[in-house]
Design an enzyme around this catalytic site. Structure first.
Site, PDB file in Angstrom:
ATOM      1  N   SER A   1       0.790  -1.099   0.057  1.00  0.00           N
ATOM      2  CA  SER A   1       0.022  -0.152  -0.009  1.00  0.00           C
ATOM      3  C   SER A   1       0.829   1.273   0.017  1.00  0.00           C
ATOM      4  O   SER A   1       1.774   1.438  -0.827  1.00  0.00           O
ATOM      5  CB  SER A   1      -1.015  -0.090   1.268  1.00  0.00           C
ATOM      6  OG  SER A   1      -1.845   0.906   1.275  1.00  0.00           O
TER       7      SER A   1
ATOM      8  N   ASP B   1      -9.858  -4.255  -5.477  1.00  0.00           N
ATOM      9  CA  ASP B   1      -9.134  -3.334  -4.724  1.00  0.00           C
ATOM     10  C   ASP B   1      -9.572  -1.895  -5.209  1.00  0.00           C
ATOM     11  O   ASP B   1      -9.186  -1.461  -6.214  1.00  0.00           O
ATOM     12  CB  ASP B   1      -7.677  -3.460  -4.759  1.00  0.00           C
ATOM     13  CG  ASP B   1      -6.822  -2.494  -3.689  1.00  0.00           C
ATOM     14  OD1 ASP B   1      -7.458  -1.546  -3.165  1.00  0.00           O
ATOM     15  OD2 ASP B   1      -5.823  -2.777  -3.485  1.00  0.00           O
TER      16      ASP B   1
ATOM     17  N   HIS C   1      -7.762  -4.960  -0.939  1.00  0.00           N
ATOM     18  CA  HIS C   1      -6.752  -4.353  -0.474  1.00  0.00           C
ATOM     19  C   HIS C   1      -6.003  -5.290   0.664  1.00  0.00           C
ATOM     20  O   HIS C   1      -4.654  -5.723   0.358  1.00  0.00           O
ATOM     21  CB  HIS C   1      -6.855  -2.950  -0.144  1.00  0.00           C
ATOM     22  CG  HIS C   1      -5.656  -2.129   0.040  1.00  0.00           C
ATOM     23  ND1 HIS C   1      -5.202  -1.673  -1.389  1.00  0.00           N
ATOM     24  CD2 HIS C   1      -4.905  -1.492   1.135  1.00  0.00           C
ATOM     25  CE1 HIS C   1      -4.079  -0.710  -1.205  1.00  0.00           C
ATOM     26  NE2 HIS C   1      -3.937  -0.773   0.274  1.00  0.00           N
TER      27      HIS C   1
END
Length: 489
Positions: free
Chosen positions: A222, A399, A426
């Site tokens: 991320s 995602d 995610h």
């Protein structure tokens, strides 16, 4: 929708949302202050009441299975050390001094489980891999899984890597500076720019200095990928120190949030976050709520919040994994770093922090609102097309924070491989039930291809639960990950 005069940047519903949100946060601040003054006996009383309420609704408690006992141990582990001890791994702790005076905690897993060691804090002679967490996280997210075979960190240790795990300034392990007190606003005056200019390159330089290796492999999750995209783009020599960059759930220019009210409000004026949260750390009340709520209730609150904000359903993360990992999910970050993300979302480009307050008109283009017209100036972009290090993108097609087409457009075409993980959201890429089959083999494959002297790695990984995974047999056809964009490197 009617607009208020003079302040026409926001719609009436946005002002209503701001008012309600402000009241909620005011009450939360008061409650947090009160909680801090409560004796432990009162906190325990609230905890017990939430437990009774949970079992009244969900049914009486039942005897715990071995998996539930393990989940409980992981949930209660107070830090990185305790998490490693659960699975029998030795660890080292290092401290990096950045060029602007922040002290960053680094964790290291230098040896396989049970491997004898004679020297500490020195080179192991193994290939080096560096793992970096996402927004509002710390290094614990890599080692709080309910089975070691699903941990990227533990798997790479058993494969023969010298594994290092980084931490951003301000989080649980990096809340110190030689210049600023963490209670001051100066300490929290940082954005993604500072991660890119200092935290990432300074951490990597320290690691290579200790290990005496010419380069390392970088695995980010991320925001940990965004920090690497930014750092590699503005530090050309850093590309020589990273032999491959593996981006899990990569983040560069997200379209926005699923919660339309929050999304429109923050895009209209990202700096409103300063008005709501102040100019220090964001969401500082989370630990207080965690201490008050019965763990399944706290986990359910996290799951519901993620569904509302991002439309993540968490179907690929089992209830025991959520219960174990959610207490390790949150760590402190600056309000400014979150404001930076909303600036990126508003302008639809991976840019440096904008210190000026621009009036940006948004127009509806398809499902998303995008900037319209010519602004007075353009905040500097991170020049990501200048990245030289090979890049492997592993992203979930469910995602909401990944726009893979926009990302590929901003990356050099000669050095990128993108792989779709079917049905993944995610957090699934980090904690999913099947990442040992769907994600980790792709990571290992890329590391074997680019790591320095990969012949030093083991051919087979045997985890603490007795599971054996032969990565030499992995061909890519046995997982739901599909290569959608492969360029010659």
């Amino acid at each position: 929708m009617a607009r208020l005069p003079l302040l026409g940047r926001l719609k009436t519903r946005d002002y209503a949302a701001l008012l309600v949100g402000g009241l909620f946060l005011f009450l939360e601040t008061i409650l947090t202050f009160v909680i801090a003054l409560l004796p432990k006996s009162v906190i325990q009383w609230f905890y017990d009441r939430s437990r009774l309420l949970f079992h009244f609704i969900g049914g009486p408690p039942i005897p715990k299975s071995p998996d539930q006992h393990l989940t409980e141990r992981i949930r209660k582990a107070e830090d990185f050390q305790k998490l490693c001890e659960i699975f029998g791994y030795d660890y080292e702790e290092h401290v990096v001094l950045t060029k602007d005076g922040y002290l960053l905690g680094l964790h290291r897993l230098p040896a396989k489980k049970g491997e004898a060691r004679t020297h500490f804090g020195t080179s192991t002679g193994k290939p080096v891999v560096y793992l970096h967490h996402g927004l509002l996280m710390n290094s614990e997210v890599w080692v709080c899984l309910t089975s070691p075979e699903r941990s990227v960190a533990f798997t790479l240790v058993e494969l023969g890597f010298d594994v290092w795990l980084g931490n951003n300034r301000g989080n649980k392990y990096s809340k110190k500076s030689i210049y600023h007190n963490p209670n001051s606003t100066k300490f929290w005056d940082y954005s993604i720019d500072d991660f890119a200019w200092h935290d990432i390159p300074d951490s990597i330089s320290y690691i290579l200095g200790v290990t005496k290796e010419p380069s390392l492999s970088y695995v980010g999750f991320s925001q940990g990928t965004a920090q690497a995209f930014a750092a590699l783009s503005i530090h050309p020599p850093l590309n020589e120190k990273i032999n491959v960059f593996i981006a899990l759930a990569p983040a560069m220019s997200p379209a926005g949030l699923a919660a339309s009210v929050v999304d429109s409000l923050m895009k209209a004026s990202p700096t409103l976050l300063f008005l709501i949260f102040g100019r220090k750390a964001i969401m500082t009340s989370v630990p207080a709520w965690q201490s008050l709520l019965y763990p399944p209730v706290f986990s359910a609150a996290i799951t519901t919040s993620l569904r509302w904000l991002f439309n993540w359903r968490s179907h690929n993360i089992g209830p025991l994994q959520r219960l174990a990992a959610h207490p390790h999910l949150f760590s402190y970050a600056s309000v400014k770093s979150v404001v930076h993300w909303f600036q990126i979302m508003r302008n639809a480009k991976f840019q440096m922090y904008d210190d000026d307050v621009q009036r940006v008109m948004l127009v509806q283009r398809g499902a998303a609102a995008r900037p319209s017209g010519v602004s007075a100036y353009a905040p500097a972009r991170f020049p990501t097309r200048n990245i030289v290090s090979p890049i492997v993108l592993l992203y979930g097609d469910q995602d909401s924070l990944v726009d893979i087409d926009a990302m590929l457009h901003e990356l050099p075409k000669h050095s990128v491989v993108a792989r779709r993980l079917r049905g993944y959201e995610h957090l699934d890429v980090l904690w999913g039930d099947n990442i040992h089959r769907d994600v980790i083999p792709h990571v290992v494959d890329a590391l074997r291809q680019y790591a320095v002297k990969p012949d030093r790695l083991a051919q087979e990984v045997k985890m603490t639960n007795g599971a054996s995974t032969d990565y030499d047999e992995y061909t890519g056809s046995s997982t739901p990950a599909d290569s959608i964009s492969v360029y010659d490197i």
